[in-house]
Design a protein around this motif. Sequence first.
Motif, PDB file in Angstrom:
ATOM      1  N   ALA A  33       0.811  -1.216   0.000  1.00  0.00           N
ATOM      2  CA  ALA A  33       0.000   0.000   0.000  1.00  0.00           C
ATOM      3  C   ALA A  33       0.844   1.265   0.000  1.00  0.00           C
ATOM      4  N   ASP A  34       2.170   1.130   0.092  1.00  0.00           N
ATOM      5  CA  ASP A  34       3.026   2.309   0.039  1.00  0.00           C
ATOM      6  C   ASP A  34       2.924   2.925  -1.350  1.00  0.00           C
ATOM      7  N   GLY A  35       2.419   4.129  -1.396  1.00  0.00           N
ATOM      8  CA  GLY A  35       2.286   4.827  -2.674  1.00  0.00           C
ATOM      9  C   GLY A  35       3.594   5.502  -3.026  1.00  0.00           C
ATOM     10  N   VAL A  36       4.296   4.983  -4.007  1.00  0.00           N
ATOM     11  CA  VAL A  36       5.582   5.577  -4.371  1.00  0.00           C
ATOM     12  C   VAL A  36       5.418   6.648  -5.434  1.00  0.00           C
ATOM     13  N   GLY A  37       4.271   6.711  -6.092  1.00  0.00           N
ATOM     14  CA  GLY A  37       4.015   7.752  -7.076  1.00  0.00           C
ATOM     15  C   GLY A  37       4.881   7.619  -8.310  1.00  0.00           C
ATOM     16  N   GLN A  38       5.097   8.724  -8.972  1.00  0.00           N
ATOM     17  CA  GLN A  38       5.910   8.759 -10.177  1.00  0.00           C
ATOM     18  C   GLN A  38       7.387   8.829  -9.823  1.00  0.00           C
ATOM     19  N   LEU A  39       8.193   8.159 -10.607  1.00  0.00           N
ATOM     20  CA  LEU A  39       9.633   8.272 -10.438  1.00  0.00           C
ATOM     21  C   LEU A  39      10.102   9.598 -11.004  1.00  0.00           C
ATOM     22  N   PRO A  40      11.181  10.151 -10.465  1.00  0.00           N
ATOM     23  CA  PRO A  40      11.634  11.457 -10.941  1.00  0.00           C
ATOM     24  C   PRO A  40      12.308  11.385 -12.311  1.00  0.00           C
ATOM     25  N   GLY A  41      12.191  12.473 -13.045  1.00  0.00           N
ATOM     26  CA  GLY A  41      12.924  12.668 -14.294  1.00  0.00           C
ATOM     27  C   GLY A  41      12.657  11.637 -15.364  1.00  0.00           C
ATOM     28  N   PRO A  42      13.714  11.261 -16.072  1.00  0.00           N
ATOM     29  CA  PRO A  42      13.547  10.341 -17.206  1.00  0.00           C
ATOM     30  C   PRO A  42      13.208   8.919 -16.780  1.00  0.00           C
ATOM     31  N   LEU A  43      13.376   8.594 -15.514  1.00  0.00           N
ATOM     32  CA  LEU A  43      13.033   7.243 -15.055  1.00  0.00           C
ATOM     33  C   LEU A  43      11.538   6.972 -15.189  1.00  0.00           C
ATOM     34  N   SER A  44      10.731   8.019 -15.056  1.00  0.00           N
ATOM     35  CA  SER A  44       9.280   7.817 -15.130  1.00  0.00           C
ATOM     36  C   SER A  44       8.839   7.343 -16.516  1.00  0.00           C
ATOM     37  N   PRO A  55      -6.879   1.900  -1.356  1.00  0.00           N
ATOM     38  CA  PRO A  55      -6.144   3.157  -1.500  1.00  0.00           C
ATOM     39  C   PRO A  55      -4.719   2.994  -0.989  1.00  0.00           C
ATOM     40  N   SER A  56      -3.837   3.780  -1.518  1.00  0.00           N
ATOM     41  CA  SER A  56      -2.442   3.697  -1.095  1.00  0.00           C
ATOM     42  C   SER A  56      -2.208   4.579   0.131  1.00  0.00           C
ATOM     43  N   ASN A  57      -1.130   4.266   0.841  1.00  0.00           N
ATOM     44  CA  ASN A  57      -0.755   5.066   2.008  1.00  0.00           C
ATOM     45  C   ASN A  57      -0.339   6.463   1.570  1.00  0.00           C
ATOM     46  N   ASP A  58      -0.654   7.460   2.392  1.00  0.00           N
ATOM     47  CA  ASP A  58      -0.222   8.824   2.084  1.00  0.00           C
ATOM     48  C   ASP A  58       1.289   8.946   2.158  1.00  0.00           C
ATOM     49  N   GLN A  59       1.882   8.309   3.158  1.00  0.00           N
ATOM     50  CA  GLN A  59       3.333   8.298   3.317  1.00  0.00           C
ATOM     51  C   GLN A  59       3.786   6.853   3.385  1.00  0.00           C
ATOM     52  N   ALA A  60       5.005   6.646   2.916  1.00  0.00           N
ATOM     53  CA  ALA A  60       5.553   5.285   2.914  1.00  0.00           C
ATOM     54  C   ALA A  60       5.787   4.809   4.346  1.00  0.00           C
ATOM     55  N   HIS A  61       5.349   3.594   4.637  1.00  0.00           N
ATOM     56  CA  HIS A  61       5.578   2.989   5.954  1.00  0.00           C
ATOM     57  C   HIS A  61       6.850   2.151   5.971  1.00  0.00           C
ATOM     58  N   ASN A  62       7.548   2.113   4.857  1.00  0.00           N
ATOM     59  CA  ASN A  62       8.787   1.352   4.754  1.00  0.00           C
ATOM     60  C   ASN A  62       9.825   1.932   5.701  1.00  0.00           C
ATOM     61  N   TRP A  63      10.616   1.056   6.319  1.00  0.00           N
ATOM     62  CA  TRP A  63      11.632   1.491   7.281  1.00  0.00           C
ATOM     63  C   TRP A  63      12.693   2.368   6.632  1.00  0.00           C
ATOM     64  N   CYS A  64      12.869   2.251   5.333  1.00  0.00           N
ATOM     65  CA  CYS A  64      13.865   3.052   4.609  1.00  0.00           C
ATOM     66  C   CYS A  64      13.227   4.208   3.847  1.00  0.00           C
ATOM     67  N   GLY A  65      12.006   4.558   4.194  1.00  0.00           N
ATOM     68  CA  GLY A  65      11.352   5.717   3.613  1.00  0.00           C
ATOM     69  C   GLY A  65      10.894   5.493   2.181  1.00  0.00           C
TER      70      GLY A  65
END
Length: 170
Positions: A33-44, A55-65
């Motif tokens: 459910a961690d919403g990572v959204g769009q990748l930055p720049g040309p990676l997207s 629905p996805s989480n508003d903020q990532a709950h992953n320990w590494c952000g």
Amino acid sequence: MSESRQIKFDIEALLLSALCLFLWLSLLSYDPADGVGQLPGPLSSLIAIDSQVYPSNDQAHNWCGWFGATCAQLLIQSLGIGSIMVAVGLTVLAGWMFRVQSNYVRASRQAGWVLVILAVTTWVALLELRTPLAPVIGAGGYLGATTSTWLNEHFAFVGSLILTLTIFVA
């Protein structure tokens, strides 16, 4: 007498160990459910991250952000359970670098590890296993789905399993 240690290999092994720790923490705290959204720049434009849960989480709950959630999502989406094999392989390599004081790994070992990851992802995709690290496409991720589809088009189910097992053992 013991061999003298070379600081160059210790630093490389230490950096690899830090990467392994990051991968393990990212994978262990993976939340679909961690919403990572769009990748930055040309990676997207190169990489599309599928939304696993709505629905996805508003903020990532992953320990590494956010970065950890993105890396875990990309690994799991592409390799499924094979992402654990990548983390295990890199951890073994880091330990080997500390012990042997060399960063030279024969090409045959590298190819062998790639074949093990390929065989594991294909095997779980062929058997349609459900695992905790299973993306929407299946437990083998896109790699397992692609190889299992190709095998199913060219071989019978049992033949596909035999070929996959043979690759794993080889």
